[in-house]
Design a protein around this motif. Structure first.
Motif, short mmCIF file in Angstrom:
data_model
loop_
_atom_site.label_atom_id
_atom_site.label_comp_id
_atom_site.label_asym_id
_atom_site.label_seq_id
_atom_site.Cartn_x
_atom_site.Cartn_y
_atom_site.Cartn_z
N THR A 1 6.39 2.75 1.65
CA THR A 1 5.42 1.73 1.25
C THR A 1 5.10 0.84 2.44
O THR A 1 5.99 0.41 3.17
CB THR A 1 5.99 0.87 0.11
OG1 THR A 1 6.30 1.72 -1.00
CG2 THR A 1 5.00 -0.20 -0.33
N LEU A 2 3.83 0.57 2.62
CA LEU A 2 3.37 -0.35 3.65
C LEU A 2 3.31 -1.74 3.04
O LEU A 2 2.70 -1.93 2.00
CB LEU A 2 1.98 0.07 4.15
CG LEU A 2 1.21 -0.91 5.03
CD1 LEU A 2 1.94 -1.14 6.35
CD2 LEU A 2 -0.20 -0.39 5.27
N VAL A 3 3.94 -2.72 3.68
CA VAL A 3 3.88 -4.11 3.24
C VAL A 3 3.14 -4.90 4.32
O VAL A 3 3.60 -4.98 5.45
CB VAL A 3 5.29 -4.70 3.00
CG1 VAL A 3 5.18 -6.16 2.60
CG2 VAL A 3 6.04 -3.90 1.96
N VAL A 4 1.99 -5.43 3.95
CA VAL A 4 1.14 -6.16 4.89
C VAL A 4 1.26 -7.65 4.62
O VAL A 4 0.99 -8.11 3.51
CB VAL A 4 -0.34 -5.73 4.76
CG1 VAL A 4 -1.21 -6.48 5.75
CG2 VAL A 4 -0.48 -4.22 4.93
N VAL B 1 0.86 -1.18 0.00
CA VAL B 1 0.00 0.00 0.00
C VAL B 1 0.89 1.23 0.00
O VAL B 1 1.93 1.25 0.66
CB VAL B 1 -0.90 0.04 1.26
CG1 VAL B 1 -1.81 1.26 1.24
CG2 VAL B 1 -1.71 -1.23 1.42
N GLU B 2 0.49 2.26 -0.75
CA GLU B 2 1.21 3.53 -0.72
C GLU B 2 0.21 4.68 -0.84
O GLU B 2 -0.93 4.50 -1.26
CB GLU B 2 2.24 3.61 -1.84
CG GLU B 2 1.63 3.75 -3.22
CD GLU B 2 2.65 3.86 -4.34
OE1 GLU B 2 3.85 3.67 -4.08
OE2 GLU B 2 2.24 4.12 -5.47
N ARG C 1 -5.35 1.61 8.69
CA ARG C 1 -5.59 2.28 9.98
C ARG C 1 -4.66 1.74 11.07
O ARG C 1 -4.13 2.52 11.87
CB ARG C 1 -7.05 2.11 10.38
CG ARG C 1 -7.97 2.98 9.57
CD ARG C 1 -9.40 2.87 10.03
NE ARG C 1 -10.26 3.76 9.25
CZ ARG C 1 -11.47 3.45 8.84
NH1 ARG C 1 -12.01 2.27 9.16
NH2 ARG C 1 -12.18 4.31 8.13
N THR C 2 -4.45 0.44 11.09
CA THR C 2 -3.54 -0.16 12.08
C THR C 2 -2.12 0.36 11.87
O THR C 2 -1.45 0.73 12.84
CB THR C 2 -3.56 -1.70 11.97
OG1 THR C 2 -4.89 -2.15 12.23
CG2 THR C 2 -2.59 -2.34 12.95
N ALA C 3 -1.67 0.40 10.63
CA ALA C 3 -0.31 0.87 10.34
C ALA C 3 -0.15 2.35 10.71
O ALA C 3 0.88 2.76 11.25
CB ALA C 3 0.01 0.65 8.88
N SER D 1 10.56 0.43 3.57
CA SER D 1 9.21 -0.12 3.73
C SER D 1 8.83 -0.27 5.20
O SER D 1 9.66 -0.58 6.04
CB SER D 1 9.12 -1.50 3.07
OG SER D 1 9.38 -1.40 1.71
N PHE D 2 7.55 -0.07 5.47
CA PHE D 2 6.99 -0.28 6.81
C PHE D 2 6.26 -1.62 6.75
O PHE D 2 5.36 -1.80 5.93
CB PHE D 2 6.02 0.86 7.14
CG PHE D 2 5.48 0.80 8.54
CD1 PHE D 2 6.12 1.45 9.57
CD2 PHE D 2 4.31 0.11 8.81
CE1 PHE D 2 5.63 1.41 10.86
CE2 PHE D 2 3.80 0.06 10.10
CZ PHE D 2 4.46 0.72 11.13
N HIS D 3 6.64 -2.56 7.60
CA HIS D 3 6.06 -3.90 7.58
C HIS D 3 5.01 -4.06 8.68
O HIS D 3 5.28 -3.74 9.84
CB HIS D 3 7.15 -4.96 7.73
CG HIS D 3 8.09 -4.98 6.56
ND1 HIS D 3 7.88 -5.79 5.48
CD2 HIS D 3 9.20 -4.27 6.30
CE1 HIS D 3 8.83 -5.57 4.59
NE2 HIS D 3 9.64 -4.66 5.07
N LEU D 4 3.85 -4.54 8.28
CA LEU D 4 2.78 -4.84 9.21
C LEU D 4 2.53 -6.34 9.13
O LEU D 4 2.05 -6.85 8.12
CB LEU D 4 1.50 -4.06 8.85
CG LEU D 4 0.29 -4.28 9.74
CD1 LEU D 4 0.58 -3.84 11.17
CD2 LEU D 4 -0.91 -3.53 9.19
#
Length: 109
Positions: A50-53, A41-42, A81-83, A96-99
Motif C-alpha cells: 500500500t502506498l501512503v501519501v 493507494v493500492e 507516478r512519483t512513487a 507500506s510504502f510512504h511518500l
C-alpha cells in the motif's frame, strides 16, 4: 492489508487501475492540525504494498477550521507516478510504502 472498498475510488494511471481512499474523519493529530492529511493507494486487482501519501495540507474536517483543499484525481495520479519512479511495487507484498509530500505543511502547534 487491502483498503476498505467503501468510500474508495478507482483511478487509472498509465493503463493500470488503482484504488485510493482518504480517511473521512481526521485522526486526533489531524483534527488538531498537528499532522497533515494522508491518503492510501493500492493496486485495484492485485493489492500488495500500500502506498501512503502524506500531503502538505490539513484534513478538511479538522477541528480548528484550518483551510485545506480537496484531493483531486490529478494529484493522486502524480503521487502514483512519483512513487512508481521511487521504486514502489504495488503488486508485491510488503509493508507500506510512504511518500512524504508534506514540505510546506504548517502545524497549528
Amino acid at each position: 492489508m487491502a483498503l476498505v472498498k467503501k468510500g474508495s475510488r478507482l483511478i487509472t494511471v498509465d493503463g493500470t487501475t488503482y484504488r485510493w481512499r482518504l480517511r473521512g474523519r481526521p485522526t486526533y493529530d489531524q483534527g488538531l492540525v498537528r499532522s497533515p492529511l494522508a491518503y492510501a493507494v493500492e493496486h485495484a486487482e492485485a493489492p500488495g504494498t500500500t502506498l501512503v501519501v502524506t500531503t502538505d495540507q490539513p484534513h478538511l474536517s479538522n477541528w480548528y477550521g484550518a483551510q485545506g483543499s480537496p484531493i483531486l484525481p490529478g494529484q493522486v495520479t502524480d503521487s502514483i507516478r512519483t512513487a512508481l519512479n521511487d521504486s514502489w511495487t504495488p503488486e508485491s507484498p510488503g509493508s507500506s510504502f510512504h511518500l512524504d509530500q508534506s514540505a510546506g505543511f504548517v502545524s497549528s502547534h
